[in-house]
Design a protein around this motif. Structure first.
Motif, short mmCIF file in Angstrom:
data_model
loop_
_atom_site.label_atom_id
_atom_site.label_comp_id
_atom_site.label_asym_id
_atom_site.label_seq_id
_atom_site.Cartn_x
_atom_site.Cartn_y
_atom_site.Cartn_z
N MET A 1 0.84 -1.19 0.00
CA MET A 1 0.00 0.00 0.00
C MET A 1 0.87 1.24 0.00
O MET A 1 1.90 1.26 0.65
CB MET A 1 -0.86 0.04 1.25
N PRO A 2 0.45 2.28 -0.68
CA PRO A 2 1.20 3.53 -0.67
C PRO A 2 0.99 4.29 0.65
O PRO A 2 0.33 3.80 1.56
CB PRO A 2 0.59 4.30 -1.85
N ILE A 3 1.50 5.49 0.70
CA ILE A 3 1.33 6.36 1.87
C ILE A 3 -0.14 6.41 2.25
O ILE A 3 -1.01 6.52 1.38
CB ILE A 3 1.85 7.78 1.54
N GLN A 4 -0.42 6.36 3.54
CA GLN A 4 -1.80 6.34 4.01
C GLN A 4 -2.30 7.66 4.59
O GLN A 4 -3.45 7.98 4.48
CB GLN A 4 -1.97 5.24 5.08
N ARG A 5 -1.41 8.40 5.28
CA ARG A 5 -1.87 9.63 5.92
C ARG A 5 -0.68 10.44 6.37
O ARG A 5 0.42 9.92 6.49
CB ARG A 5 -2.78 9.31 7.11
N LEU A 6 -0.93 11.71 6.66
CA LEU A 6 0.07 12.57 7.27
C LEU A 6 0.11 12.26 8.75
O LEU A 6 -0.94 12.19 9.40
CB LEU A 6 -0.27 14.04 7.04
N ASN A 7 1.29 12.07 9.32
CA ASN A 7 1.41 11.75 10.73
C ASN A 7 1.65 12.99 11.58
O ASN A 7 1.00 13.17 12.60
CB ASN A 7 2.54 10.73 10.94
N HIS A 8 2.60 13.84 11.21
CA HIS A 8 2.86 15.06 11.97
C HIS A 8 3.60 16.08 11.12
O HIS A 8 4.11 15.74 10.07
CB HIS A 8 3.65 14.76 13.25
N ALA A 9 3.63 17.30 11.61
CA ALA A 9 4.41 18.37 10.97
C ALA A 9 5.42 18.88 11.99
O ALA A 9 5.17 18.84 13.20
CB ALA A 9 3.48 19.51 10.54
N VAL A 10 6.57 19.32 11.50
CA VAL A 10 7.60 19.91 12.35
C VAL A 10 7.97 21.26 11.76
O VAL A 10 8.19 21.38 10.56
CB VAL A 10 8.84 18.99 12.44
N LEU A 11 8.03 22.27 12.61
CA LEU A 11 8.33 23.63 12.18
C LEU A 11 9.56 24.17 12.89
O LEU A 11 9.75 23.92 14.08
CB LEU A 11 7.15 24.56 12.51
N PHE A 12 10.38 24.93 12.17
CA PHE A 12 11.40 25.77 12.79
C PHE A 12 10.69 27.07 13.15
O PHE A 12 10.03 27.67 12.30
CB PHE A 12 12.55 26.04 11.83
N VAL A 13 10.81 27.52 14.39
CA VAL A 13 10.14 28.73 14.85
C VAL A 13 11.16 29.67 15.49
O VAL A 13 12.24 29.25 15.92
CB VAL A 13 9.00 28.40 15.85
N SER A 14 10.80 30.94 15.58
CA SER A 14 11.73 31.93 16.13
C SER A 14 11.75 31.92 17.65
O SER A 14 12.72 32.36 18.25
CB SER A 14 11.38 33.33 15.61
N ASP A 15 10.68 31.43 18.29
CA ASP A 15 10.61 31.40 19.75
C ASP A 15 9.73 30.20 20.15
O ASP A 15 8.51 30.27 20.04
CB ASP A 15 10.03 32.72 20.26
N VAL A 16 10.38 29.13 20.61
CA VAL A 16 9.64 27.89 20.91
C VAL A 16 8.56 28.12 21.96
O VAL A 16 7.42 27.66 21.81
CB VAL A 16 10.60 26.75 21.34
N GLU B 1 2.87 8.38 6.75
CA GLU B 1 2.72 7.12 7.47
C GLU B 1 2.42 5.97 6.52
O GLU B 1 1.63 6.13 5.59
CB GLU B 1 1.56 7.30 8.45
N VAL B 2 3.05 4.82 6.77
CA VAL B 2 2.73 3.59 6.05
C VAL B 2 2.13 2.60 7.04
O VAL B 2 2.29 2.74 8.26
CB VAL B 2 3.97 2.98 5.34
N ASP B 3 1.43 1.58 6.52
CA ASP B 3 0.71 0.66 7.38
C ASP B 3 1.52 -0.52 7.91
O ASP B 3 1.16 -1.09 8.94
CB ASP B 3 -0.52 0.11 6.65
N THR B 4 2.57 -0.93 7.22
CA THR B 4 3.33 -2.11 7.63
C THR B 4 4.83 -1.87 7.49
O THR B 4 5.27 -0.98 6.75
CB THR B 4 2.96 -3.34 6.78
N LEU B 5 5.60 -2.70 8.18
CA LEU B 5 7.05 -2.62 8.05
C LEU B 5 7.52 -3.09 6.68
O LEU B 5 8.55 -2.62 6.18
CB LEU B 5 7.72 -3.43 9.17
N SER B 6 6.78 -3.99 6.06
CA SER B 6 7.16 -4.40 4.70
C SER B 6 7.03 -3.22 3.74
O SER B 6 7.84 -3.05 2.83
CB SER B 6 6.36 -5.61 4.21
N GLU B 7 6.02 -2.39 3.96
CA GLU B 7 5.87 -1.20 3.13
C GLU B 7 6.97 -0.20 3.44
O GLU B 7 7.50 0.46 2.55
CB GLU B 7 4.49 -0.56 3.33
N LEU B 8 7.36 -0.09 4.71
CA LEU B 8 8.47 0.80 5.06
C LEU B 8 9.75 0.32 4.38
O LEU B 8 10.53 1.12 3.86
CB LEU B 8 8.65 0.86 6.58
N ARG B 9 9.96 -0.99 4.33
CA ARG B 9 11.12 -1.56 3.64
C ARG B 9 11.08 -1.22 2.14
O ARG B 9 12.07 -0.83 1.55
CB ARG B 9 11.18 -3.07 3.84
N ARG B 10 9.90 -1.37 1.53
CA ARG B 10 9.75 -1.06 0.11
C ARG B 10 10.09 0.40 -0.16
O ARG B 10 10.82 0.73 -1.09
CB ARG B 10 8.33 -1.38 -0.37
#
Length: 175
Positions: free
Chosen positions: A1-16, A79-88
């Motif tokens: 299966m291809p990518i299933q969903r967005l898991n998270h976003a990370v931002l560089f910010v000027s003041d955490v 995000e992927v659903d399986t480790l086999s997909e992560l390997r692919r």
């Protein structure tokens, strides 16, 4: 299966701290305790993700993306659903010369890559809810090298990962 969903976003910010206050006060995120200096991890209300938004202190407060050291998007995590997909995906990224790293974050197993424009992204598999607490308890550092063969031996190639369905999985981290 291809990518299933967005898991998270990370931002560089000027003041955490200021950004953490904004996302918590204005949008209802909650700050999680597993932060480290110069960073904060936030979880959306009702989310079962280990974090939905990561905030990292930028070295430069001017907009311009992290390549220039400025404020901006750091990466998205798919995000992927399986480790086999992560390997692919790992094989495909390596073939394309795009793979830049692979990490074991206890609750996720992650690959890092750059697209043709040099934009960073992550592809990850989420450890099943029932195994997250044991993974986090065994964690000796926030990030370890990923041994995908060992993870496949441990969990099986086709064991479904996330999405997180039990928001209480992370409750022990907040106490």
């Amino acid at each position: 299966m291809p990518i299933q969903r967005l898991n998270h976003a990370v931002l560089f910010v000027s003041d955490v701290a200021r950004s953490t206050d904004f996302y918590c006060d204005v949008l209802g995120f909650r700050a999680l305790p597993q932060a480290f200096p110069g960073a904060a991890f936030l979880q959306a209300a009702g989310s079962a993700n280990d974090h939905d938004l990561g905030l990292f202190q930028s070295q430069d407060t001017a907009p311009g993306g992290h390549r220039a050291g400025g404020v901006g998007l750091y990466h998205l995590a798919w995000e992927v659903d399986t480790l086999s997909e992560l390997r692919r995906v790992q094989v495909r990224l390596a073939e394309a010369g795009a793979l830049t790293g692979a990490s074991n974050h206890a609750s996720t197993k992650a690959l890092y890559a750059r697209d043709p424009d040099g934009l960073d992204f992550e592809v990850c598999w989420l450890v099943p809810d029932e195994a997250v607490v044991a993974e986090l308890s065994a964690m000796t550092s926030p990030t370890r090298p990923l041994d995908l063969d060992a993870e496949i031996a441990k969990y099986g190639a086709d064991t479904p990962g996330g999405p997180r369905t039990d928001p209480t999985v992370w409750q022990h981290l907040r106490t």
